[in-house]
Design an enzyme around this catalytic site. Structure first.
Site, PDB file in Angstrom:
ATOM      1  N   ASP A  13     -16.211  -9.562 -37.639  1.00  0.00           N
ATOM      2  CA  ASP A  13     -17.094  -9.240 -36.651  1.00  0.00           C
ATOM      3  C   ASP A  13     -17.837 -10.206 -35.946  1.00  0.00           C
ATOM      4  O   ASP A  13     -18.963  -9.897 -35.192  1.00  0.00           O
ATOM      5  CB  ASP A  13     -18.196  -7.984 -37.003  1.00  0.00           C
ATOM      6  CG  ASP A  13     -17.521  -6.798 -37.607  1.00  0.00           C
ATOM      7  OD1 ASP A  13     -16.478  -6.623 -37.474  1.00  0.00           O
ATOM      8  OD2 ASP A  13     -18.247  -6.145 -38.585  1.00  0.00           O
ATOM      9  N   LYS A  16     -14.365 -12.061 -32.606  1.00  0.00           N
ATOM     10  CA  LYS A  16     -12.899 -12.792 -32.524  1.00  0.00           C
ATOM     11  C   LYS A  16     -12.058 -12.228 -31.177  1.00  0.00           C
ATOM     12  O   LYS A  16     -11.399 -12.626 -30.550  1.00  0.00           O
ATOM     13  CB  LYS A  16     -12.099 -12.426 -33.904  1.00  0.00           C
ATOM     14  CG  LYS A  16     -12.619 -13.078 -34.950  1.00  0.00           C
ATOM     15  CD  LYS A  16     -11.964 -12.705 -36.370  1.00  0.00           C
ATOM     16  CE  LYS A  16     -12.073 -11.472 -36.787  1.00  0.00           C
ATOM     17  NZ  LYS A  16     -13.394 -11.023 -37.079  1.00  0.00           N
ATOM     18  N   GLY A  40     -11.885  -3.852 -36.330  1.00  0.00           N
ATOM     19  CA  GLY A  40     -12.343  -3.492 -34.996  1.00  0.00           C
ATOM     20  C   GLY A  40     -12.671  -4.529 -34.044  1.00  0.00           C
ATOM     21  O   GLY A  40     -13.748  -5.174 -34.482  1.00  0.00           O
ATOM     22  N   HIS A  41     -11.997  -4.610 -33.123  1.00  0.00           N
ATOM     23  CA  HIS A  41     -12.282  -5.961 -32.020  1.00  0.00           C
ATOM     24  C   HIS A  41     -12.746  -5.307 -30.755  1.00  0.00           C
ATOM     25  O   HIS A  41     -11.924  -4.323 -30.154  1.00  0.00           O
ATOM     26  CB  HIS A  41     -11.013  -6.577 -31.897  1.00  0.00           C
ATOM     27  CG  HIS A  41     -10.684  -7.266 -33.244  1.00  0.00           C
ATOM     28  ND1 HIS A  41      -9.540  -7.934 -33.576  1.00  0.00           N
ATOM     29  CD2 HIS A  41     -11.451  -7.140 -34.590  1.00  0.00           C
ATOM     30  CE1 HIS A  41      -9.330  -8.450 -34.605  1.00  0.00           C
ATOM     31  NE2 HIS A  41     -10.453  -7.950 -35.278  1.00  0.00           N
ATOM     32  N   GLN A 218     -10.664  -9.656 -39.740  1.00  0.00           N
ATOM     33  CA  GLN A 218     -11.727  -9.953 -40.727  1.00  0.00           C
ATOM     34  C   GLN A 218     -12.096 -11.395 -40.748  1.00  0.00           C
ATOM     35  O   GLN A 218     -12.080 -12.225 -39.704  1.00  0.00           O
ATOM     36  CB  GLN A 218     -10.828  -9.813 -42.239  1.00  0.00           C
ATOM     37  CG  GLN A 218     -10.542  -8.127 -42.633  1.00  0.00           C
ATOM     38  CD  GLN A 218      -9.293  -7.700 -41.935  1.00  0.00           C
ATOM     39  OE1 GLN A 218      -8.236  -8.215 -41.962  1.00  0.00           O
ATOM     40  NE2 GLN A 218      -9.566  -6.558 -41.181  1.00  0.00           N
TER      41      GLN A 218
HETATM   42  P1  GDP Z   1     -14.485  -8.927 -34.144  1.00  0.00           P
HETATM   43  O1  GDP Z   1     -14.270  -8.138 -35.240  1.00  0.00           O
HETATM   44  O2  GDP Z   1     -14.817 -10.283 -34.565  1.00  0.00           O
HETATM   45  O3  GDP Z   1     -13.772  -8.929 -32.973  1.00  0.00           O
HETATM   46  O4  GDP Z   1     -16.264  -8.571 -33.538  1.00  0.00           O
HETATM   47  P2  GDP Z   1     -16.373  -6.962 -33.098  1.00  0.00           P
HETATM   48  O5  GDP Z   1     -15.928  -6.529 -31.840  1.00  0.00           O
HETATM   49  O6  GDP Z   1     -16.275  -6.189 -34.372  1.00  0.00           O
HETATM   50  O7  GDP Z   1     -18.017  -7.303 -33.190  1.00  0.00           O
HETATM   51  C1  GDP Z   1     -18.610  -8.065 -32.042  1.00  0.00           C
HETATM   52  C2  GDP Z   1     -19.498  -7.371 -31.223  1.00  0.00           C
HETATM   53  O8  GDP Z   1     -20.216  -8.244 -30.509  1.00  0.00           O
HETATM   54  C3  GDP Z   1     -18.680  -6.502 -30.125  1.00  0.00           C
HETATM   55  O9  GDP Z   1     -19.764  -5.342 -29.650  1.00  0.00           O
HETATM   56  C4  GDP Z   1     -18.793  -7.231 -28.946  1.00  0.00           C
HETATM   57  O10 GDP Z   1     -18.802  -6.564 -27.725  1.00  0.00           O
HETATM   58  C5  GDP Z   1     -20.184  -8.044 -29.218  1.00  0.00           C
HETATM   59  N1  GDP Z   1     -19.939  -9.490 -28.632  1.00  0.00           N
HETATM   60  C6  GDP Z   1     -19.366 -10.439 -28.672  1.00  0.00           C
HETATM   61  N2  GDP Z   1     -19.866 -11.698 -28.348  1.00  0.00           N
HETATM   62  C7  GDP Z   1     -20.850 -11.456 -27.905  1.00  0.00           C
HETATM   63  C8  GDP Z   1     -22.127 -12.040 -27.442  1.00  0.00           C
HETATM   64  O11 GDP Z   1     -22.190 -13.352 -27.193  1.00  0.00           O
HETATM   65  N3  GDP Z   1     -23.509 -11.415 -27.434  1.00  0.00           N
HETATM   66  C9  GDP Z   1     -23.415 -10.099 -27.185  1.00  0.00           C
HETATM   67  N4  GDP Z   1     -24.658  -9.645 -27.198  1.00  0.00           N
HETATM   68  N5  GDP Z   1     -22.648  -9.394 -27.868  1.00  0.00           N
HETATM   69  C10 GDP Z   1     -21.420  -9.946 -28.175  1.00  0.00           C
HETATM   70  P1  IMO Z   2     -12.710  -7.474 -38.239  1.00  0.00           P
HETATM   71  O1  IMO Z   2     -11.643  -7.786 -37.929  1.00  0.00           O
HETATM   72  C1  IMO Z   2     -16.240  -6.548 -41.152  1.00  0.00           C
HETATM   73  C2  IMO Z   2     -14.769  -5.100 -45.243  1.00  0.00           C
HETATM   74  C3  IMO Z   2     -15.154  -3.653 -45.470  1.00  0.00           C
HETATM   75  C4  IMO Z   2     -15.314  -3.725 -46.802  1.00  0.00           C
HETATM   76  C5  IMO Z   2     -14.111  -4.754 -47.495  1.00  0.00           C
HETATM   77  C6  IMO Z   2     -12.651  -4.139 -47.822  1.00  0.00           C
HETATM   78  O2  IMO Z   2     -13.576  -6.505 -37.224  1.00  0.00           O
HETATM   79  O3  IMO Z   2     -13.659  -8.360 -38.419  1.00  0.00           O
HETATM   80  P2  IMO Z   2     -10.791  -3.069 -46.723  1.00  0.00           P
HETATM   81  O4  IMO Z   2     -10.949  -1.685 -45.689  1.00  0.00           O
HETATM   82  O5  IMO Z   2     -10.252  -4.184 -45.919  1.00  0.00           O
HETATM   83  O6  IMO Z   2      -9.936  -2.985 -47.662  1.00  0.00           O
HETATM   84  O7  IMO Z   2     -12.377  -3.136 -46.876  1.00  0.00           O
HETATM   85  O8  IMO Z   2     -13.842  -5.901 -46.150  1.00  0.00           O
HETATM   86  N1  IMO Z   2     -13.974  -5.222 -43.807  1.00  0.00           N
HETATM   87  C7  IMO Z   2     -14.439  -5.646 -42.610  1.00  0.00           C
HETATM   88  N2  IMO Z   2     -15.839  -6.102 -42.631  1.00  0.00           N
HETATM   89  N3  IMO Z   2     -15.042  -6.781 -40.205  1.00  0.00           N
HETATM   90  C8  IMO Z   2     -13.578  -6.271 -40.449  1.00  0.00           C
HETATM   91  O9  IMO Z   2     -12.706  -6.859 -39.553  1.00  0.00           O
HETATM   92  C9  IMO Z   2     -13.281  -6.139 -41.826  1.00  0.00           C
HETATM   93  N4  IMO Z   2     -12.109  -5.500 -42.466  1.00  0.00           N
HETATM   94  C10 IMO Z   2     -12.670  -5.192 -43.427  1.00  0.00           C
HETATM   95  O10 IMO Z   2     -15.986  -3.287 -44.621  1.00  0.00           O
HETATM   96  O11 IMO Z   2     -16.460  -4.455 -47.284  1.00  0.00           O
HETATM   97 MG    MG Z   3     -15.015  -6.140 -35.779  1.00  0.00          MG
END
Ligand code: GDP
Ligand code: IMO
Ligand code: MG
Length: 423
Positions: A13, A16, A40-41, A218
């Protein structure tokens, strides 16, 4: 010929999806090589938010071919939902025939096995990822290509269903698996997705000249080998794991972008040395919107941890960093950065393998000056003028010089435009 990898440097999270979408403007192909719908992206384009779990984030760019590589575990049910949400994007998606299928029984097992582990559960989102990778390793798996071969599909199911039923009975879930129902479901997925299933490794090789981006899912610290085992995922979100999963030679990767938040978050369980269960942690969660994209669970928040990042750098060899969420720390008087741990056995400079030891780690912090809270327009203006607050520059210098990796991108908001390229 250029391949770049976008890697999550922390626990996932990091942003990416956003960084991938931004960099995907320069390439013809975006590949995911590992993970499944546990990812979740979120990508925000002109204020519109797109949440992707299985589809590579590059699919949001019309000129990009999105590839789901052999190392992925794919839940076709979820994939079809995402394709539906995007409109008919199927022409822009190629799924490796070697990728494994997440079956409905994998989700059942994921829940049952988590419940059985009590204190040792990882806090999975219940998407069946661990059991699907488990079947892959024990050769009980079903591959996307098998969905297109009726005889193979039937044989695979005949082998795996009784075993899985026995496991579900062992856990006492009360679920009954019906082989014919599973066969019909899986065959219908094959029929729907047939034109999108093919040889991903070959397709990537043929498209190298247009630039290829490997999108990590991840983060390094939940890597199956090098993460906080057993609170980890089941794949390797490192450049090596991503190359393996995509089906390319690792030496082709020329550029590795390590994505790190300006602080740290974690969904799921396990020790978290810099976790803040106070008003500052609340600030990060509220201002940063730190709630899981997949589950909506509140993310645990804490200060940036250089011990973690040094471990990530050793495994990934970042050529540059993308530092996200700088806006979120705005308004805090001071910023703390953890540079080592204190333990009952002395000072620790390197991230430990033992979860018992990690749980005993107390962070040693360096304190930096905070910066003002800026509106999105103020960040935009400061970035355009090259006049970010001095404290932001000091924070970035501290981080990059300690790690020995330059900052390539800064992010100060969720939107595609809230990004500054430094190199
Ligand atoms: P990922 O799994 O690495 O793709 O990240 P996620 O999308 O799960 O979580 C990142 C969250 O932060 C998302 O809701 C993005 O829209 C948000 N986000 C990404 N970059 C920034 C930033 O620079 N500032 C803020 N406030 N939000 C951001
Ligand atoms: P993104 O791509 C954050 C965590 C789960 C759990 C552990 C194992 O959005 O960064 P799994 O379903 O993989 O067997 O769960 O890994 N986990 C993540 N945490 N971001 C993710 O993906 C994750 N994918 C798995 O919360 O602790
Ligand atoms: Mg994510």
């Amino acid at each position: 010929m250029s391949v770049l990898a976008v890697v999550g440097a922390q626990w996932g999270d990091e942003g990416k999806g956003k960084i991938t979408d931004w960099l995907a403007g320069d390439v013809g192909t975006v590949v995911r090589g590992q993970g499944g719908s546990n990812a979740g992206h979120t990508v925000v384009i002109d204020g519109e938010s797109h949440k992707l779990h299985l589809l590579p984030s590059g699919i949001l760019r019309s000129e990009v071919l999105a590839i789901a590589g052999a190392g992925m575990v794919i839940d076709p049910e979820q994939l079809l939902v995402e394709l539906e949400q995007l409109g008919d994007s199927r022409g822009k998606l190629l799924i490796s025939e070697r990728a494994h299928v997440v079956m409905p029984y994998h989700r059942l097992l994921d829940g049952a096995e988590e419940r059985a582990k009590e204190g040792g559960a990882a806090g999975t989102p219940g998407k069946g990822i661990g059991p699907a990778y488990g079947d892959r390793a024990t050769r009980f798996g079903i591959r996307m290509g098998d969905l297109l071969e009726p005889q193979t599909l039937r044989e695979r199911l005949e082998r795996v269903v009784p075993r899985t039923q026995a496991l579900l009975d062992y856990y006492g879930t009360g679920d009954r698996l019906e082989l014919e129902q599973l066969y019909d479901l899986a065959a219908s997925w094959g029929a729907t997705l047939e034109s999108s299933i093919g040889n991903a490794s070959l397709a990537i090789a043929e498209r190298l000249d247009r630039g290829v981006l490997l999108e990590g899912a991840q983060g390094v610290h939940i890597d199956i080998d090098h993460g906080i085992y057993p609170f980890v995922t089941s794949s390797s979100p490192t450049p090596a794991g991503m190359a393996q999963g995509a089906g390319i030679a690792p030496g082709l990767i020329e550029r590795v972008v390590g994505v790190t938040k300006a602080y740290v978050t974690r969904v799921g369980t396990g020790p978290f040395p810099t976790e803040l269960e106070d008003a500052t942690g609340e600030h990060m969660r509220d201002v940063g919107g730190e709630f899981g994209t997949t589950t909506g669970r509140p993310r645990r928040c804490g200060w940036l941890d250089m011990v973690m990042l040094e471990h990530s750098q050793r495994l990934c060899g970042f050529s540059e960093l993308a530092i996200t969420k700088l806006d979120v720390l705005g308004g805090l008087d001071e910023i703390q950065v953890c540079t080592a741990y204190e333990t009952p056995h002395g000072r620790l400079e390197h991230f430990p393998a033992s979860m018992t030891l990690l749980a005993e780690c107390t962070p040693i912090y360096e304190t930096l000056a905070g910066w003002p809270a800026l509106s999105p327009a103020e960040w935009q203006a400061a970035a355009a003028a090259g006049s970010l607050p001095a404290e932001v520059n000091d924070f970035i210098t501290f981080l990059t010089s300690r790690l020995g990796v330059p900052a390539g991108l800064l992010s100060f908001g969720p939107d595609r435009e809230a990004t500054l390229r430094l190199r």
